[in-house]
Design an enzyme around this catalytic site. Structure first.
Site, PDB file in Angstrom:
ATOM      1  CE  LYS A 194      -1.577   1.996   3.887  1.00  0.00           C
ATOM      2  NZ  LYS A 194      -2.245   2.126   4.908  1.00  0.00           N
ATOM      3  CG  ASP A 212      -7.321   3.715   2.089  1.00  0.00           C
ATOM      4  OD1 ASP A 212      -8.419   3.710   1.268  1.00  0.00           O
ATOM      5  OD2 ASP A 212      -7.847   4.815   2.340  1.00  0.00           O
TER       6      ASP A 212
END
Length: 329
Positions: A194, A212
């Site tokens: 991420k 997220d």
């Protein structure tokens, strides 16, 4: 007349007329014996015997629920891309909500954003970068001093170890520069896929999907995927869109999750993609009440960046105040 019939006729006496009843004879007539009083139970029994037996109503078969026709792969792709187009029109200024001026600053800020808001990170990093502007400076810092600077972001001891560790790795292994390859970034302390995609997409212009918390829950709410593992979500959603759209798609979805499609009470009545959303109705559908749930610039409040892009300001966005400044919303 024959002799036999004549003899019978002569022997039969004439019939007397019945005497007329007078009032006296009427009263003198013996009274009929009264029928025994009927009890409630005897009445019920009689009724039960006379009344035809009622047939029990036939049980109706339970109505079959209309089962929604499964969405085809082609229909899913079309719906997903239409949602992204609608979001792009709603948030033409969507951008990464972390302040940064270099790949190094974005990398450190992204690691620090775990378990806190981008706003809190943006209010904290100016002091950190003023004191430690390069990876070499941060790698040589006193841990306790770094901890004190980033304390407002929470988990400051673990975050200090991560950002100092990645600063040291950058200094020793990459000449003080942030690498532009996924396989190199994920080797750095505290850096996962991420974080790597945030840096690659926004500092190097290389497409990536940032899964997220907001992104994951919205794509599941929209039935783009049922996956919960971030890597699997990234793969499933990536297959619905051209690679060139991945980075901006991430911004669009995250912006929408923060402003309208909240986790607990989405503002369904103010949502631009309501007709395309399978979860419409989970939140407030009344338009006026839904407007009160809008956040950031949609609700007239400051955003998360102290130094947002000019396009955001031109669209009515408000810059966030520095640490200790007044906030609203």
């Amino acid at each position: 007349m024959p002799a036999k019939k004549k003899a019978v006729a002569e022997k039969a006496p004439p019939r007397k007329a019945a005497p007329k009843q007078t009032a006296a004879t009427k009263t003198a007539a013996p009274a009929k014996t009264a029928a025994p009083a009927k009890t409630a139970d005897s009445v019920k029994d009689a009724v039960a015997k006379k009344a035809p037996a009622k047939k029990a109503p036939a049980k109706k078969a339970p109505a079959k629920k209309a089962t929604a026709k499964p969405e085809s792969r082609t229909a899913l792709v079309r719906r997903a891309r239409r949602i992204n187009r609608e979001l792009a029109e709603t948030y033409p200024y969507a951008h990464p909500e972390l302040d940064f001026e270099s790949p190094f600053q974005l990398l450190v800020a992204t690691v620090m954003s775990a378990q806190t808001t981008d706003l809190r990170v943006n209010q904290t990093t100016p002091g950190l970068f003023a004191k430690y502007p390069t990876p070499e400076d941060l790698a040589a810092a006193v841990p306790e001093e770094v901890e004190e600077l980033i304390r407002p972001t929470g988990f400051f001891r673990a975050k200090t170890r991560s950002i100092m560790g990645l600063a040291k790795a950058l200094s020793e292994d990459f000449g003080g520069e942030v690498p532009g390859r996924l396989e190199d970034l994920v080797k750095l302390p505290g850096v996962g896929r991420k974080t790597a995609f945030v840096v690659l997409g926004n500092a190097f212009g290389r497409p990536g999907i940032t899964v997220d918390t907001h992104f994951g829950r919205l794509v599941r709410r929209w039935k783009w995927t049922e996956e919960t593992d971030p890597d699997k979500v990234e793969k499933a959603v990536g297959e619905l869109f051209p690679k060139s759209e991945w980075t901006q798609l991430s911004h669009n979805v995250i912006f929408h999750g923060r402003r309208i499609c909240h986790a607990r009470k989405p503002a369904c009545g103010a949502c631009p993609i309501a007709p395309l959303c399978p979860a419409y109705g989970e939140g407030e559908t009344d338009p006026e009440k839904a407007k009160k749930l809008l956040k950031y610039e949609k609700g007239g409040f400051p955003g998360q960046r102290l130094k947002p892009p000019q396009g955001y300001l031109d669209a009515g966005g408000i810059a966030a105040p520095p640490l200790g400044g007044a906030t609203s919303g």
